[in-house]
Motif scaffolding. Structure first.
Motif, PDB file in Angstrom:
ATOM      1  N   GLN A 138       3.800  -4.334   9.365  1.00 20.72           N
ATOM      2  CA  GLN A 138       4.950  -4.192  10.247  1.00 20.72           C
ATOM      3  C   GLN A 138       5.278  -2.765  10.644  1.00 20.72           C
ATOM      4  O   GLN A 138       5.857  -2.539  11.693  1.00 20.72           O
ATOM      5  N   SER A 139       4.968  -1.807   9.793  1.00 23.51           N
ATOM      6  CA  SER A 139       5.315  -0.436  10.145  1.00 23.51           C
ATOM      7  C   SER A 139       4.156   0.489   9.817  1.00 23.51           C
ATOM      8  O   SER A 139       3.372   0.233   8.904  1.00 23.51           O
ATOM      9  N   PHE A 140       4.093   1.561  10.607  1.00 32.19           N
ATOM     10  CA  PHE A 140       2.922   2.421  10.601  1.00 32.19           C
ATOM     11  C   PHE A 140       3.374   3.880  10.731  1.00 32.19           C
ATOM     12  O   PHE A 140       4.380   4.172  11.377  1.00 32.19           O
ATOM     13  N   PHE A 141       2.604   4.749  10.103  1.00 32.90           N
ATOM     14  CA  PHE A 141       2.989   6.164  10.088  1.00 32.90           C
ATOM     15  C   PHE A 141       1.748   7.033  10.208  1.00 32.90           C
ATOM     16  O   PHE A 141       0.663   6.649   9.790  1.00 32.90           O
ATOM     17  N   TRP A 142       1.950   8.226  10.711  1.00 31.63           N
ATOM     18  CA  TRP A 142       0.961   9.292  10.601  1.00 31.63           C
ATOM     19  C   TRP A 142       1.579  10.412   9.780  1.00 31.63           C
ATOM     20  O   TRP A 142       2.703  10.853  10.049  1.00 31.63           O
ATOM     21  N   TYR A 143       0.825  10.846   8.762  1.00 31.82           N
ATOM     22  CA  TYR A 143       1.215  11.986   7.949  1.00 31.82           C
ATOM     23  C   TYR A 143       0.193  13.088   8.166  1.00 31.82           C
ATOM     24  O   TYR A 143      -0.982  12.823   8.419  1.00 31.82           O
ATOM     25  N   ARG A 144       0.645  14.316   7.982  1.00 30.88           N
ATOM     26  CA  ARG A 144      -0.236  15.475   8.051  1.00 30.88           C
ATOM     27  C   ARG A 144      -0.302  16.074   6.651  1.00 30.88           C
ATOM     28  O   ARG A 144       0.730  16.217   5.975  1.00 30.88           O
TER      29      ARG A 144
ATOM     30  N   SER B 251       6.451   8.249  12.937  1.00 30.78           N
ATOM     31  CA  SER B 251       6.544   6.840  12.593  1.00 30.78           C
ATOM     32  C   SER B 251       6.264   6.025  13.854  1.00 30.78           C
ATOM     33  O   SER B 251       6.649   6.442  14.947  1.00 30.78           O
ATOM     34  N   VAL B 252       5.610   4.898  13.719  1.00 33.52           N
ATOM     35  CA  VAL B 252       5.256   4.071  14.873  1.00 33.52           C
ATOM     36  C   VAL B 252       5.788   2.672  14.632  1.00 33.52           C
ATOM     37  O   VAL B 252       5.277   1.957  13.774  1.00 33.52           O
ATOM     38  N   TYR B 253       6.838   2.271  15.368  1.00 35.74           N
ATOM     39  CA  TYR B 253       7.466   0.990  15.100  1.00 35.74           C
ATOM     40  C   TYR B 253       7.322  -0.018  16.227  1.00 35.74           C
ATOM     41  O   TYR B 253       7.524  -1.178  16.037  1.00 35.74           O
ATOM     42  N   SER B 254       6.965   0.431  17.401  1.00 34.46           N
ATOM     43  CA  SER B 254       6.782  -0.529  18.485  1.00 34.46           C
ATOM     44  C   SER B 254       5.376  -0.307  19.036  1.00 34.46           C
ATOM     45  O   SER B 254       4.441  -0.151  18.280  1.00 34.46           O
ATOM     46  N   SER B 255       5.212  -0.295  20.319  1.00 36.46           N
ATOM     47  CA  SER B 255       3.871  -0.114  20.860  1.00 36.46           C
ATOM     48  C   SER B 255       3.418   1.341  20.765  1.00 36.46           C
ATOM     49  O   SER B 255       2.232   1.636  20.890  1.00 36.46           O
TER      50      SER B 255
ATOM     51  N   ALA C  94       1.561   8.661  19.469  1.00 31.58           N
ATOM     52  CA  ALA C  94       1.007   7.613  18.606  1.00 31.58           C
ATOM     53  C   ALA C  94       1.095   6.294  19.347  1.00 31.58           C
ATOM     54  O   ALA C  94       2.090   6.005  20.013  1.00 31.58           O
ATOM     55  N   GLN C  95       0.033   5.495  19.256  1.00 42.12           N
ATOM     56  CA  GLN C  95       0.038   4.178  19.895  1.00 42.12           C
ATOM     57  C   GLN C  95      -0.391   3.121  18.898  1.00 42.12           C
ATOM     58  O   GLN C  95      -1.204   3.376  18.000  1.00 42.12           O
ATOM     59  N   LEU C  96       0.147   1.944  19.083  1.00 42.66           N
ATOM     60  CA  LEU C  96      -0.135   0.814  18.206  1.00 42.66           C
ATOM     61  C   LEU C  96      -0.672  -0.329  19.047  1.00 42.66           C
ATOM     62  O   LEU C  96      -0.080  -0.692  20.059  1.00 42.66           O
ATOM     63  N   ASN C  97      -1.777  -0.877  18.617  1.00 37.66           N
ATOM     64  CA  ASN C  97      -2.356  -2.049  19.270  1.00 37.66           C
ATOM     65  C   ASN C  97      -2.458  -3.151  18.221  1.00 37.66           C
ATOM     66  O   ASN C  97      -3.385  -3.180  17.412  1.00 37.66           O
TER      67      ASN C  97
END
Lengths: 114, 114
Positions: free
Chosen positions: B31-37, B49-53, B62-65
């Protein structure tokens, strides 16, 4: 300053000794986590606690123990039963401020077994 | 199949270039996605943080498919200071559901050169 502190930054241990790594936070976050990171591998979850006086095993809990007596503190003990303890140990917290579940990390402790 | 997979790189790019990283995840219910450095020998720091598209923050997009189960990170106009390892992180639980365990990829290394 608000944040997460871990101590010590570097720790050297002889085989057969238990050591305790400190993690303290003043972010008022409920949940706290311990991870270890080895070269070329992703972070692996050791233990986590979502509330005071309660904690759960993560994916690699064998040889480790924790306590959560205070909201601010989540110490990790690396016991002599841990077969390969040399690693980078990271403590993280997670709040519910925005309803999201991002985790925030302390600066880490590098443990080396001599 | 790993729960979260990333190309380890390194991606060596000249300053000013645009670079993109992909990350695939195996749990379609995530359900939820993140990029960390993560800089060398430092703790991971939340990048996005990536919560929608998808979402954009300055030079970073950031994009989510969900259909193909991948997340991408695009960095435009690369700077020397962007050199780091980028970790893709997935939470398989719904925001309001139980459990807040994150699954970390092993990271993609970026080196920006003059």
């Amino acid at each position: 300053d608000g944040g997460i502190t871990q101590s010590p930054k570097y720790l050297f241990r002889k085989e057969g000794q238990n050591v305790t790594l400190s993690c303290e936070q003043n972010l008022n976050h409920d949940a706290m986590y311990w991870y270890r990171q080895d070269p070329g591998q992703g972070l692996r979850l050791i233990y986590y606690s979502q509330i005071v006086n309660d904690f759960q095993k993560g994916d690699i809990a064998e040889g480790y123990s924790v306590s959560r007596e205070k909201k601010e503190s989540f110490p990790l003990t690396v016991t002599s039963a841990q077969k390969n303890p040399t690693a980078f140990y990271l403590c993280a917290t997670q709040g519910r401020d925005r309803g999201y579940n991002e985790q925030f990390f302390g600066p880490g402790t590098r443990l080396t077994v001599l | 199949r790993k729960e979260v997979e990333q190309d380890p790189g390194p991606f060596n790019v000249p300053e000013g270039a645009t670079v993109a990283f992909n990350c695939t995840y195996s749990n379609s219910a995530s359900q939820s996605f993140f990029w960390y450095r993560q800089d060398c020998r430092k703790e991971p720091k939340l990048l996005m943080s990536v919560y929608s598209s998808g979402n954009e923050d300055g030079r970073f997009t950031a994009q989510l498919n969900r259909a193909s189960q991948y997340i991408s990170l695009l960095i435009r106009d690369s700077k020397l200071s962007d050199s780091a390892t980028y970790l893709c992180v997935v939470n398989p639980y719904h925001l309001t559901g139980g459990g807040n365990k994150l699954t970390f990829g092993t990271g993609t290394q970026l080196k920006v050169e003059l």
